[in-house]
Design a protein around this motif. Structure first.
Motif, PDB file in Angstrom:
ATOM      1  N   ASN A 139      52.134  30.616  46.696  1.00 50.93           N
ATOM      2  CA  ASN A 139      53.106  29.933  45.841  1.00 50.93           C
ATOM      3  C   ASN A 139      52.439  29.110  44.746  1.00 50.93           C
ATOM      4  OD1 ASN A 139      55.181  30.976  47.416  1.00 50.93           O
ATOM      5  ND2 ASN A 139      55.190  29.202  48.787  1.00 50.93           N
ATOM      6  N   LEU A 140      51.291  28.497  45.058  1.00 52.49           N
ATOM      7  CA  LEU A 140      50.661  27.602  44.090  1.00 52.49           C
ATOM      8  C   LEU A 140      49.668  28.303  43.171  1.00 52.49           C
ATOM      9  CD1 LEU A 140      49.989  24.457  46.313  1.00 52.49           C
ATOM     10  CD2 LEU A 140      51.713  24.707  44.530  1.00 52.49           C
ATOM     11  N   VAL A 141      48.979  29.304  43.682  1.00 55.64           N
ATOM     12  CA  VAL A 141      47.894  29.924  42.903  1.00 55.64           C
ATOM     13  C   VAL A 141      48.292  31.329  42.476  1.00 55.64           C
ATOM     14  CG1 VAL A 141      45.448  30.500  42.837  1.00 55.64           C
ATOM     15  CG2 VAL A 141      46.232  28.515  44.155  1.00 55.64           C
ATOM     16  N   THR A 142      48.258  32.272  43.402  1.00 55.82           N
ATOM     17  CA  THR A 142      48.581  33.657  43.074  1.00 55.82           C
ATOM     18  C   THR A 142      48.949  34.409  44.337  1.00 55.82           C
ATOM     19  OG1 THR A 142      47.735  35.708  42.102  1.00 55.82           O
ATOM     20  CG2 THR A 142      46.165  34.351  43.290  1.00 55.82           C
ATOM     21  N   ALA A 143      49.822  35.393  44.184  1.00 57.48           N
ATOM     22  CA  ALA A 143      50.183  36.275  45.285  1.00 57.48           C
ATOM     23  C   ALA A 143      49.566  37.654  45.129  1.00 57.48           C
ATOM     24  CB  ALA A 143      51.711  36.396  45.379  1.00 57.48           C
ATOM     25  N   ASN A 144      48.827  37.868  44.043  1.00 55.80           N
ATOM     26  CA  ASN A 144      48.164  39.149  43.806  1.00 55.80           C
ATOM     27  C   ASN A 144      46.937  39.260  44.712  1.00 55.80           C
ATOM     28  OD1 ASN A 144      46.474  41.233  42.713  1.00 55.80           O
ATOM     29  ND2 ASN A 144      47.689  41.141  40.840  1.00 55.80           N
ATOM     30  N   PRO A 145      46.863  40.270  45.585  1.00 59.08           N
ATOM     31  CA  PRO A 145      45.720  40.369  46.507  1.00 59.08           C
ATOM     32  C   PRO A 145      44.377  40.477  45.791  1.00 59.08           C
ATOM     33  CG  PRO A 145      47.506  41.827  47.177  1.00 59.08           C
ATOM     34  CD  PRO A 145      47.852  41.327  45.809  1.00 59.08           C
ATOM     35  N   THR A 146      44.325  41.244  44.700  1.00 58.91           N
ATOM     36  CA  THR A 146      43.064  41.393  43.970  1.00 58.91           C
ATOM     37  C   THR A 146      42.628  40.074  43.353  1.00 58.91           C
ATOM     38  OG1 THR A 146      43.640  43.693  43.461  1.00 58.91           O
ATOM     39  CG2 THR A 146      41.894  42.669  42.151  1.00 58.91           C
ATOM     40  N   ALA A 147      43.560  39.368  42.712  1.00 57.85           N
ATOM     41  CA  ALA A 147      43.229  38.069  42.125  1.00 57.85           C
ATOM     42  C   ALA A 147      42.840  37.068  43.203  1.00 57.85           C
ATOM     43  CB  ALA A 147      44.412  37.552  41.313  1.00 57.85           C
ATOM     44  N   MET A 148      43.476  37.141  44.361  1.00 56.69           N
ATOM     45  CA  MET A 148      43.154  36.219  45.452  1.00 56.69           C
ATOM     46  C   MET A 148      41.724  36.433  45.941  1.00 56.69           C
ATOM     47  SD  MET A 148      45.236  35.695  49.034  1.00 56.69           S
ATOM     48  CE  MET A 148      46.782  35.543  48.130  1.00 56.69           C
ATOM     49  N   ILE A 149      41.344  37.693  46.118  1.00 57.63           N
ATOM     50  CA  ILE A 149      39.979  37.995  46.564  1.00 57.63           C
ATOM     51  C   ILE A 149      38.965  37.551  45.512  1.00 57.63           C
ATOM     52  CG2 ILE A 149      38.386  39.870  47.103  1.00 57.63           C
ATOM     53  CD1 ILE A 149      40.723  41.367  48.359  1.00 57.63           C
ATOM     54  N   ALA A 150      39.274  37.778  44.235  1.00 55.90           N
ATOM     55  CA  ALA A 150      38.356  37.374  43.162  1.00 55.90           C
ATOM     56  C   ALA A 150      38.193  35.858  43.129  1.00 55.90           C
ATOM     57  CB  ALA A 150      38.873  37.891  41.821  1.00 55.90           C
ATOM     58  N   LEU A 151      39.295  35.137  43.286  1.00 52.74           N
ATOM     59  CA  LEU A 151      39.222  33.680  43.274  1.00 52.74           C
ATOM     60  C   LEU A 151      38.439  33.155  44.466  1.00 52.74           C
ATOM     61  CD1 LEU A 151      42.827  32.693  42.132  1.00 52.74           C
ATOM     62  CD2 LEU A 151      40.705  32.451  40.834  1.00 52.74           C
TER      63      LEU A 151
END
Length: 217
Positions: free
Chosen positions: A149-161
């Motif tokens: 909810n606060l950052v991203t729900a995209n799995p690829t973006a989450m792994i990159a972050l």
């Protein structure tokens, strides 16, 4: 009702673990250094085998003295002792200026790799046991609804972050000469100025980022 321990129980447990580890290993408790040494266990084991030849401090001192004498020689061209002016007393080289006892060579060596590997395994098992006994154990492949909810729900973006965050944490640990366990638990407990400053930066940054996430974003 909260299933977390009260703050005083957690603080007492951390203090007990830190003191027990120091008494058992004669070393400071640190996680980042343990990870680094365990990942390079082959080179660390090679160094440990070489150091086993000098487990006796006096034997190490004698070997260094013999190597120095062999390198510089004892002939007329060898360095002469420094002349002391008349009326002054020449200090003894084996006594520190403060009169204190110098730390032994063995106490300056890092803990064995096996000990630090056991530390890392214990951290993993302790977290797993705590999660299972509290009924909170659950396999997840993301950071939970709060992160989505606060950052991203995209799995690829989450792994990159997460990857970039891990790299920054490793860089900061190297730059600060220790992690939150080494500085926060051991260094602050021994009133080391560098650890107090590092811990203040750790927590100050965490407070700032938390405020940014919850109040701004």
């Amino acid at each position: 009702m909260s299933a977390y321990w009260p703050w005083w129980a957690g603080a007492s447990g951390l203090a007990l673990i830190t003191v027990a580890y120091a008494l058992a290993t004669d070393r400071s408790f640190g996680v980042s250094s343990a990870w680094d040494r365990v990942l390079h266990w082959r080179s660390e084991r090679h160094l440990e085998r070489l150091e086993e030849e000098f487990t006796d401090d006096q034997a190490l001192v004698d070997a260094l003295a013999a190597a120095t004498a062999e390198h510089f020689g004892t002939g007329p061209g060898a360095p002469t002792p420094q002349q002391v002016p008349c009326g002054e007393i020449q200090p003894r080289p084996d006594v520190e200026a403060t009169g204190g006892k110098s730390p032994s060579v063995t106490s300056l060596r890092p803990a064995p790799v096996v000990t630090q590997a056991a530390l890392l395994v214990s951290i993993f098992l302790g977290g797993w046991i705590a999660a299972v006994t509290s009924g909170r154990f659950q396999l997840r492949f993301d950071m939970g609804p709060g992160f989505r909810n606060l950052v991203t729900a995209n799995p690829t973006a989450m792994i990159a972050l997460l990857f970039v965050g891990g790299v920054l944490v490793g860089f900061g640990t190297r730059l600060a000469g220790g992690c939150s366990s080494g500085h926060g638990l051991n260094g602050c407990g021994r009133l080391r100025p560098v650890s107090i400053v590092a811990t203040a930066v750790f927590f100050g940054t965490a407070v700032g980022v938390s405020f940014l996430l919850w109040k701004v974003i």
